[in-house]
Design a protein around this motif. Sequence first.
Motif, mmCIF file in Angstrom:
data_model
loop_
_atom_site.group_PDB
_atom_site.id
_atom_site.type_symbol
_atom_site.label_atom_id
_atom_site.label_comp_id
_atom_site.label_asym_id
_atom_site.label_seq_id
_atom_site.Cartn_x
_atom_site.Cartn_y
_atom_site.Cartn_z
ATOM 1 N N ILE C 131 29.519 54.779 49.462
ATOM 2 C CA ILE C 131 28.484 53.814 49.072
ATOM 3 C C ILE C 131 28.828 53.190 47.726
ATOM 4 N N LEU C 132 29.264 54.025 46.793
ATOM 5 C CA LEU C 132 29.619 53.497 45.483
ATOM 6 C C LEU C 132 30.753 52.492 45.594
ATOM 7 N N ILE C 133 31.759 52.853 46.382
ATOM 8 C CA ILE C 133 32.910 51.951 46.537
ATOM 9 C C ILE C 133 32.454 50.631 47.146
ATOM 10 N N ALA C 134 31.590 50.706 48.150
ATOM 11 C CA ALA C 134 31.109 49.469 48.775
ATOM 12 C C ALA C 134 30.357 48.625 47.747
ATOM 13 N N MET C 135 29.534 49.250 46.952
ATOM 14 C CA MET C 135 28.748 48.481 45.985
ATOM 15 C C MET C 135 29.630 47.898 44.889
ATOM 16 N N ILE C 136 30.625 48.640 44.451
ATOM 17 C CA ILE C 136 31.524 48.105 43.415
ATOM 18 C C ILE C 136 32.336 46.955 44.004
ATOM 19 N N ALA C 137 32.746 47.125 45.270
ATOM 20 C CA ALA C 137 33.491 46.028 45.892
ATOM 21 C C ALA C 137 32.638 44.774 45.958
ATOM 22 N N ALA C 138 31.369 44.951 46.327
ATOM 23 C CA ALA C 138 30.473 43.797 46.360
ATOM 24 C C ALA C 138 30.327 43.188 44.967
ATOM 25 N N ALA C 139 30.265 44.052 43.971
ATOM 26 C CA ALA C 139 30.126 43.546 42.601
ATOM 27 C C ALA C 139 31.355 42.776 42.181
ATOM 28 N N ILE C 140 32.514 43.287 42.549
ATOM 29 C CA ILE C 140 33.745 42.579 42.195
ATOM 30 C C ILE C 140 33.752 41.217 42.869
ATOM 31 N N GLY C 141 33.288 41.184 44.105
ATOM 32 C CA GLY C 141 33.171 39.890 44.770
ATOM 33 C C GLY C 141 32.195 38.991 44.028
ATOM 34 N N GLY C 142 31.097 39.550 43.560
ATOM 35 C CA GLY C 142 30.127 38.755 42.814
ATOM 36 C C GLY C 142 28.695 38.962 43.258
ATOM 37 N N SER C 143 28.383 40.098 43.822
ATOM 38 C CA SER C 143 27.015 40.348 44.256
ATOM 39 C C SER C 143 26.587 41.729 43.775
#
Lengths: 336, 392, 529
Positions: C131-143
């Motif tokens: 879950i953390l990885i998914a959320m950080i990936a989304a953040a890197i994308g910009g969300s």
Amino acid sequence: MINMSASNPNPPSVNRREFLVRLGITGALIAGSGLAAKKLWTPNHFVPGFEKEKGLQLKSYAPEISKVMPSLAIAHGAEHEKTIRAAMGLLGGMERFIQRGDVVMIKPNVAFDRPPALAATTHPDALRAVAKLCFEAGASKVIVADNPINSPTGCFFKSGLTAVAAEMNLDLMYPETNSFAPLSLDGEVLKEWTFFNTPFKKANKVIGLAPCKDHNLCHASMTTKNWYGLLGGRRNQFHQHIHSIVSDFALMMKPTLVILDGMNVLMSNGPTGGRLSDVKPMNTIVAGTDMISVDAYGYSHLLERDIAELTYLHKAQERGLGNINWKDTLHKEVTV
Amino acid sequence: MAAPLSAKPAAGGRKNFRRTSVPMVERAASLILLLLIVVIGLAVYRKGKRFDPNLYAVRNDALKSTALAVEGKGGTAPAASESKAVSTGAPKATAEKPAGPEETPAEGGAEASTAAPKPATKGEPLEIALTGTKPMGDTEFYNSDNLYEKIDGRAPAYQSFNVQALRCRSFAVNAAAGSFVDVYEYRFDTPVNAFGMFALERDPKGKPLEIVADGYAADMGYFFRQGAVYVQIIASDTKPETLAKAKSIADIRAKDLPVDDKGLAGRRKLPAEGMVADSVSYVPENAQGLSALKDVFQAKYKFDGAEMPFFIMVATADEAVSAAKSFQDFCGKFGTAENLPDVNGAKIFRAQVFGKWKVVYQREGELGGAFDADDGDKARAFIEKYLRGEIK
Amino acid sequence: MKWNFNPRDLLKLRNVRRVAQVFFFALFLFFVFVTDLRYLKGYPVSLFLELDPLVAFATAITTHTVYMGLLWSLLLIIPTLLFGRIFCNWICPYGILHHFTGWLLGKRRAEERERIEANRYKKLYSLKYVILIAMIAAAIGGSLQIGLLDPICLLHRSATTSVLPAVNQAAPGSIYIRQYFHVGGWVIGFILLFLVGMNVVIPRFFCRVLCPLGAFLGTLSVASLWRIDRDPTKCVDCDLCLKSCEGASDPHTQLRKSECFVCFNCVEDCPEDAISFKFLPKLEREITAPVVPARRAFLGTLVGLGFYAFARTSGASDRNYDKKVIRPPGSVEEKDFLDRCIKCDQCIRTCPTNVLQPALMEAGLEGIWTPILNMKLGSCDVNCTLCGQVCPTGAIQRITIEEKTGTGKFAAQGPIKLGTAFYDLGRCLPWSMETPCVVCEEVCPVSPKAIYSREVTITKRDGNPIKLRRPYVDPALCIGCGVCEHECPVTDEAAIRVSAVGETRSKERRLLMDGGVTSSVTELEKRQR
């Protein structure tokens, strides 16, 4: 915690190398996160939607400094075109500055709606001559623009420049509401101000073409003060710091060339003048790459006054924006 | 499972085991942490006390929230500088307030709090009915505060003479393409002030005009004072058609404007004979350094090969007498003064101060004389001739 | 529980931990309660959010800045790097809540064996890292989506939108003066109940399985210097250390440092005194790094990036913006807003008029539970900037009242506008129903008023004439506060409604080209001159 059993030896504590490595890693992570946080930290808020746009900064249009060719030329003559040609010839010809395909922006002084004979504005013959020279040197387009104090259409018309623009097919740009953009400058007085930007969007060469005038407030308006006409907004505030801001213009604008039209000089009652008796024919054209040098000559030789009075030239000299001692520069003089 | 050597079966079995040997380090750490908790609690409490009451106060003046914003430009988006179209009427008073990011907020705020200059009231348009000319554009109006918008650096001089308004308009000359005549009418509060400004800008090479008392024709225009108005009529070029129309306009305006020479009595009294052109000037007070000399008109004269500065002051008889006395005392203090015999009912004294001669007369409400003359005898002769009415 | 209390026992770390739990949970409750205009004063009510390292870290990724108070997170990052996941059991109010619930409802009296089994590490616990990885990936994308599952954000949001209104419903006046309502609060409430209730099934369910902050801190604690260490020479393999292990970190074999909550229960429970909290013990006796299967990590990354891509291109935040997305005053532009809002709903909690509501799908998928104004429930007080004061990430900037109202130094730039009000003339009483009204003009708070009216005389249906004042909006003056909509007597759908266009925070959504110079009032002034 003493080991009493031989079959399960208590492993020795961490060896020195591992100790240091782990300590180092953790320390580095602590330091790293601290530094990163500090670097990215924004301690202040802003008001969204009202942020000041970063102002534009003008690029330099100045030519390369030549050690051989003169940087200041003085020509004496009876009529505009011949004298301007002579002055440019001393500098190496307009071809030294304008190449084939260039878009040239000529900045005249059209601040007031005065007829040309009163020498309060750039003379139409001067504009015609300079434009001609630009086209001869291969310019693809010549733009003429200024933000006058009085009504733009009236000023350009009464000063005779509208007619010249039509005759020579010049691109006359009036200051319109969205012709302006914020300017950023690290000046003494001029820091953030709205600036008449549109003429510079396409231009790659800039020529300042100014008359030589007395000025009530700052003693003289010549090629350096000419750039005042690029500011917008409520610029009369600057009258309180007139010398500082005129010296700021030398920082703001690095033109290709400036030409001081001293064929008819407004000796008194400037900057608007009003009587022919204020105008004295000095029959001189001064052209150069350093507006401070050009103005220094103009004040002492054309307006025939003491250069010590002209504070803004001295300020510019102190700030390293030009050379007030025009005699020390490479210059030439001719009479036609 | 090896039997633990240090097993301590407490009462109740392993379930109720309780650790009792707590190392010193742990105890110390525990104490520190407990204290830390207390400190955090106190810090939160203290932080709670420090706040900006404005966040929670009811501010009645905040209801005037957009009043100021509207008066400037009512807006929130940046508005670039307005292009100055030919103004059809009074320059807007609110146009003086700052407009957008051209200025820093600090400047903007400061300007908003100072009083805006009054708008120039619309006056009557400058109508000149002259065949062969056509008005170009509308009449422009300016008042003392925004006069600089029209004449830039010359404005302070006009303001020193208390200019009230400027009305100006241009007229195209039909006969000459591209030619036009500018008409500027500066209205002052008194004819004397109008004269003062007129005299300041006077062209020494100007040729006197017959149509007005104070006026001259220059190469490209006509300049005169009529009443409290200083008029400038400027032709765009020296074509004969343009100059002719300029002259006609000058005639019309000179006739239309009311004559008013109040306060200019002294001016009238200056003799014309021998006056050096463009030498008339008006000194409102402290003429020649004397506080008693007010509303003084001066002119230079050529007499007997010498230049003779002459002044005249018109006042009540008492004022003239006391002024003459203080003048004589002043001269006596800083130089020599001697009484001369009366001529035609006028008392005269002559003085030499700092190497220059003065010959001063006083008769009834008139005080005048020569000053700054090099030759005392010539000065005396000049004044005596004047008093005898031989110099008009 | 042992109730024979010996004062000397206080100086044991486990007991200090219990004191800390009580203190921090009480502090959290205090902050939640005091986030109210009447009590707020200067209390740092968003302190837990500002301490939250995941909030600082994720917003640093999306905005490339650390906003104001988020610098406090260093105060947690550094101890984590030194000691491990102390936050999870000592400070985190959600963790404390789960701990307490687990103790209260869990297998307290159950057999020792059951308790020991319940605390063994399960592979499921690696989910939080995915879950953390998914959320950080989304953040890197910009969300920014960490707010959905971050424990502090979740707890603040649940308290604001469901718990407190429920408490006030049961005991009127205890929390609010007038009962507050929150759109969709039931979903948030049930999610909270579910997660807390799951402690019955798996102790510390949320903390072990779902918590992205725990995962983040677990990753950081890999480098920590102090760790639980089991002395194998003393250990008799009784597994009693697992009895009360909160983190399911397997202290009985190889300690999983990334799971250990530093609760000190194992230290207390071990009858052989074999477990201690040591400085730099050998790493061979533990599993240092979190165990995350590579395939799952990769899937998590894909989901995260996909979320960003799909959500952003679903167009809610661009030209297809919903007119109902009226953001609080001081909000940054929408794209930046979605980069900053952690959906903690602190702004909703503090809003004195209940106008702020959690959005559902109005702002798109990314905007779930972000704050928008709903004028039917309230309006924005002209003199209030509380939402900006409590926002920890700067989604709503900490503006001053002067900046909001465009007074003083900010008179030149003018007030902040949330939107513009538009008349629905078919619903307006004086316009269509022959009935005098103009409540809207009366309540318009700006000066000069943005609503003005013109008098007309019409003949009614019964033949009698009637003088009516018909209202108009001046878009240059309207600040979008919504009082008019709120007070309009047509309460089902007001005859004047505020819409998001004209908000000053966005350059693209300005209504008037010249920024309002065409105001009819300025025209009037021009004509008078």
